[in-house]
Design a protein around this motif. Structure first.
Motif, PDB file in Angstrom:
ATOM      1  N   PHE A 179       1.136  -1.431  -0.247  1.00 45.99           N
ATOM      2  CA  PHE A 179      -0.091  -0.002  -0.389  1.00 45.99           C
ATOM      3  C   PHE A 179       1.245   1.225  -0.162  1.00 45.99           C
ATOM      4  O   PHE A 179       0.798   2.541  -1.287  1.00 45.99           O
ATOM      5  N   HIS A 180       2.077   1.275   1.324  1.00 50.51           N
ATOM      6  CA  HIS A 180       2.378   2.892   0.945  1.00 50.51           C
ATOM      7  C   HIS A 180       3.601   2.912  -0.656  1.00 50.51           C
ATOM      8  O   HIS A 180       3.888   3.717  -0.446  1.00 50.51           O
ATOM      9  N   ALA A 181       4.152   1.708  -1.065  1.00 53.15           N
ATOM     10  CA  ALA A 181       4.669   1.659  -2.474  1.00 53.15           C
ATOM     11  C   ALA A 181       4.210   2.650  -3.058  1.00 53.15           C
ATOM     12  O   ALA A 181       4.402   3.767  -4.485  1.00 53.15           O
ATOM     13  N   HIS A 182       2.326   1.748  -3.486  1.00 54.88           N
ATOM     14  CA  HIS A 182       1.596   3.103  -4.127  1.00 54.88           C
ATOM     15  C   HIS A 182       1.496   4.183  -3.940  1.00 54.88           C
ATOM     16  O   HIS A 182       1.290   4.470  -5.376  1.00 54.88           O
ATOM     17  N   LEU A 183       1.473   4.574  -2.912  1.00 61.05           N
ATOM     18  CA  LEU A 183       1.112   5.692  -2.234  1.00 61.05           C
ATOM     19  C   LEU A 183       2.198   6.485  -2.808  1.00 61.05           C
ATOM     20  O   LEU A 183       2.026   7.830  -3.328  1.00 61.05           O
ATOM     21  N   LYS A 184       3.336   6.309  -3.036  1.00 63.74           N
ATOM     22  CA  LYS A 184       4.580   6.871  -3.157  1.00 63.74           C
ATOM     23  C   LYS A 184       4.693   7.141  -5.055  1.00 63.74           C
ATOM     24  O   LYS A 184       4.598   8.023  -4.813  1.00 63.74           O
ATOM     25  N   ILE A 185       4.359   6.094  -5.529  1.00 64.34           N
ATOM     26  CA  ILE A 185       3.702   6.191  -6.968  1.00 64.34           C
ATOM     27  C   ILE A 185       3.151   7.198  -7.800  1.00 64.34           C
ATOM     28  O   ILE A 185       3.973   7.751  -7.951  1.00 64.34           O
ATOM     29  N   ALA A 186       2.124   6.957  -6.656  1.00 58.93           N
ATOM     30  CA  ALA A 186       1.021   7.515  -7.659  1.00 58.93           C
ATOM     31  C   ALA A 186       0.972   9.629  -6.820  1.00 58.93           C
ATOM     32  O   ALA A 186       1.269  10.336  -7.407  1.00 58.93           O
ATOM     33  N   ALA A 187       1.915   9.731  -5.972  1.00 61.03           N
ATOM     34  CA  ALA A 187       2.096  10.768  -5.352  1.00 61.03           C
ATOM     35  C   ALA A 187       3.580  11.473  -5.528  1.00 61.03           C
ATOM     36  O   ALA A 187       3.265  12.219  -6.036  1.00 61.03           O
ATOM     37  N   ASP A 188       4.546  10.738  -5.118  1.00 63.84           N
ATOM     38  CA  ASP A 188       6.415  11.481  -5.387  1.00 63.84           C
ATOM     39  C   ASP A 188       6.540  11.331  -6.793  1.00 63.84           C
ATOM     40  O   ASP A 188       7.702  12.158  -7.120  1.00 63.84           O
ATOM     41  N   LEU A 189       6.366  10.556  -7.715  1.00 66.22           N
ATOM     42  CA  LEU A 189       7.245  10.201  -9.062  1.00 66.22           C
ATOM     43  C   LEU A 189       6.831  11.463  -9.806  1.00 66.22           C
ATOM     44  O   LEU A 189       5.917  11.003 -10.809  1.00 66.22           O
ATOM     45  N   THR A 190       7.127  12.133  -9.653  1.00 65.58           N
ATOM     46  CA  THR A 190       6.195  13.212 -10.480  1.00 65.58           C
ATOM     47  C   THR A 190       7.954  14.431 -11.097  1.00 65.58           C
ATOM     48  O   THR A 190       9.517  13.988 -10.904  1.00 65.58           O
ATOM     49  N   LEU A 191       8.020  15.197 -12.082  1.00 64.44           N
ATOM     50  CA  LEU A 191       9.052  16.046 -12.246  1.00 64.44           C
ATOM     51  C   LEU A 191       9.374  16.640 -12.005  1.00 64.44           C
ATOM     52  O   LEU A 191       9.211  17.292 -11.380  1.00 64.44           O
ATOM     53  N   PHE A 192      10.734  17.225 -12.785  1.00 68.81           N
ATOM     54  CA  PHE A 192      11.108  18.138 -12.461  1.00 68.81           C
ATOM     55  C   PHE A 192      11.533  19.356 -12.818  1.00 68.81           C
ATOM     56  O   PHE A 192      11.841  19.558 -14.300  1.00 68.81           O
ATOM     57  N   ASP A 193      11.914  20.232 -12.436  1.00 64.25           N
ATOM     58  CA  ASP A 193      11.336  21.649 -13.296  1.00 64.25           C
ATOM     59  C   ASP A 193      13.087  22.406 -13.563  1.00 64.25           C
ATOM     60  O   ASP A 193      14.087  21.163 -12.535  1.00 64.25           O
ATOM     61  N   GLU A 194      13.432  24.093 -13.541  1.00 64.11           N
ATOM     62  CA  GLU A 194      14.456  22.987 -14.621  1.00 64.11           C
ATOM     63  C   GLU A 194      16.035  23.808 -13.355  1.00 64.11           C
ATOM     64  O   GLU A 194      16.578  24.011 -13.503  1.00 64.11           O
ATOM     65  N   LYS A 195      15.075  24.118 -12.163  1.00 65.56           N
ATOM     66  CA  LYS A 195      15.474  24.655 -10.714  1.00 65.56           C
ATOM     67  C   LYS A 195      15.592  22.715 -10.077  1.00 65.56           C
ATOM     68  O   LYS A 195      15.943  23.376  -8.768  1.00 65.56           O
ATOM     69  N   GLY A 196      15.271  22.129 -10.761  1.00 64.96           N
ATOM     70  CA  GLY A 196      15.658  20.874  -9.824  1.00 64.96           C
ATOM     71  C   GLY A 196      14.302  20.425  -8.480  1.00 64.96           C
ATOM     72  O   GLY A 196      14.333  20.123  -7.750  1.00 64.96           O
ATOM     73  N   ASN A 197      13.333  21.614  -8.643  1.00 68.56           N
ATOM     74  CA  ASN A 197      12.486  21.321  -7.592  1.00 68.56           C
ATOM     75  C   ASN A 197      11.157  20.566  -8.711  1.00 68.56           C
ATOM     76  O   ASN A 197      10.999  20.091  -9.833  1.00 68.56           O
ATOM     77  N   LYS A 198      10.476  19.364  -7.674  1.00 69.57           N
ATOM     78  CA  LYS A 198       9.406  18.693  -7.688  1.00 69.57           C
ATOM     79  C   LYS A 198       8.564  19.361  -8.753  1.00 69.57           C
ATOM     80  O   LYS A 198       7.631  20.684  -8.007  1.00 69.57           O
TER      81      LYS A 198
END
Length: 482
Positions: A179-198
């Motif tokens: 469950f926690h792994a799926h929650l991380k995949i849905a919430a935390d795996l996002t792209l970064f901008d030019e400054k390195g921010n999510k």
């Protein structure tokens, strides 16, 4: 990396004409069944490379600790929570029991029927008839044969019963410890901008890779049923113009049954509901890619059985590929040099054979002035025009004498023969060069006579030119001496 099996030995003559089923994940499945601990460690090490799991959540994913789920410590007991608990206590052969291959075989009848009836509007959203659903549920639990195509049951009845089966499993299809792994995949795996921010934009490639890895360590029955279910939902969403059910609508219907922990309510999940629903929507849209093992996992599994070194991550495989490409460059250059040397040797061999044949033909000619001239030419260049050692030796060359008038006077007066001093180019004559055109002409000629005529004409022309130059030099020397 996909070339795994070259042949299959089959003793049944009736099956030899059947096509061979190619499984690119052969070594992956072999490693999963024979060495599950090694396989789990390999997969989890790559999951942690993609998502950040704290120590407790990582231990839960590995099965070392019991999963700590939202709402587990809550003392509130609502109507829905008690109702779900009562339903799961009524265990049957299929419904309410832990997932087994027998249960999957029974439920697969529902999935096959729904594949043929995807155009029903509001499929999975509109409830069916409760009486017909109970009849169908009892039949599945008893294991009796069911004819769903008889028209007795409606597609909404079958769709609702499928959701009921998933909801009554002791734990969700994607399991509690994931469950926690799926929650991380849905919430935390996002792209970064030019400054390195999510950013809020999902990183689809990393999400697909993480889900592929996570599905690899699911129990085999869960993984089999999940694939059947996601295939059905994917095909349903493709016909949303008829059934009005998009991937997001389907995710709202199935997320509580396949992903939410058991005995929790919407209040327990709070802000995570949107993330979990979006995660199930992503699974439906990309279901055709999620059940393939990543390439580096395939390679690691293959090397575990066939190679001497097992690589444990994608970075190791990239390093192996780059080093392999560098090693191929000198090998290719060596191969080209060998081909070039072979080509030169073959050309040299054909040239020597043609010259040898011409040399024999000259020695077999009847005695004549032309033969003597040709033999003298051969004797001047023994290395170029005498390739064979089995030819009879030629007569010793005569000593060159001066034929000029001044040389005759010197011999009469001094009484000693005078050897004409030649220039360095005469004492070290240039080897006769056989051009490419002459070699090709010699190869095309069918008879030795034709070959000798062509070569003799060339040699005569060279000899006449050299004689004319010699006479001119001698005459100029005679006139200067007089």
């Amino acid at each position: 990396s996909d070339a795994i099996c070259n042949f299959v030995i089959c003793n049944d003559s009736s099956l030899r004409s059947q096509p061979i089923i190619f499984n690119p994940d052969f070594f992956v499945e072999k490693l999963r069944h024979e060495k599950p601990e090694v396989f789990t460690e390999l997969v989890v090490s790559n999951i942690t490379r993609l998502i950040d799991l704290p120590g407790a959540e990582l231990a839960q994913l590995m099965g070392e600790e019991d999963p700590k789920l939202p709402g587990a410590n809550s003392t509130a007991s609502g109507f829905f929570r008690s109702l779900m608990s009562l339903k799961r206590k009524e265990k049957g052969v299929v419904f309410g029991s832990p997932l087994t291959e027998e249960g999957i075989a029974q439920v697969s009848q529902l999935i096959e029927y729904l594949h043929k009836n995807l155009r029903a509007e509001g499929l999975f959203r509109v409830p069916g008839n409760s009486i017909r659903q109970q009849i169908l549920k009892d039949a599945l639990n008893s294991g009796t044969d069911i004819d769903l195509d008889s028209g007795e049951f409606h597609s909404n009845d079958v769709a609702t019963l499928l959701k009921m089966f998933l909801g009554e499993l002791p734990e969700p299809l994607l399991t509690h410890k994931h469950f926690h792994a799926h929650l991380k995949i849905a919430a935390d795996l996002t792209l970064f901008d030019e400054k390195g921010n999510k950013t809020s934009t999902p990183d689809k490639e990393r999400q697909i890779e993480a889900l592929q890895l996570l599905f690899l360590i699911l129990p085999a029955p869960n993984r089999s049923l999940l694939k059947l279910l996601l295939d059905l939902l994917y095909q349903t969403a493709k016909k949303q113009d008829k059934n009005k059910m998009s991937a997001h609508n389907l995710a709202l219907m199935f997320a509580p049954h396949i992903l939410w922990p058991r005995n929790v309510t919407a209040n327990d999940l709070q802000e995570n509901i949107t993330k979990l629903n979006n995660g199930v929507t992503f699974m439906i849209k990309h279901s055709q890619k999620l059940f393939k093992a990543p390439v580096y996992i395939r390679e690691c599994a293959r090397l575990h059985y066939l190679g001497s070194r097992a690589h444990t991550s994608k970075d190791d495989l990239d390093l192996l590929t780059s080093s392999g490409s560098k090693e191929l460059q000198p090998l290719n250059s060596q191969k080209r040099s060998r081909l070039d040397s072979c080509h030169q040797e073959e050309t040299q061999q054909r040239t020597e054979e043609a010259l040898k044949e011409l040399f024999h033909h000259v020695h077999n000619m009847p005695d004549s002035a032309k033969k003597k001239k040709l033999i003298r030419q051969f004797n001047k260049h023994p290395t170029a025009l005498t390739p064979g050692s089995d030819v009879p030796p030629s007569p010793a060359p005569r000593r060159t004498r001066s034929r000029s008038f001044s040389g005759l006077i010197k011999r009469k007066v001094l009484g000693t023969p005078v050897i004409l001093e030649r220039k360095s180019r005469d004492t070290t004559p240039e080897p006769v060069r056989v051009s490419k055109e002459n070699v090709q002409l010699l190869q095309k000629c069918g008879s030795p006579a034709h070959m000798s005529q062509v070569k003799l004409k060339s040699l005569e022309g060279q000899k006449e030119g050299s004689c004319r130059r010699m006479r001119a030099r001698l005459l100029s020397k005679d006139s200067s001496s007089l």
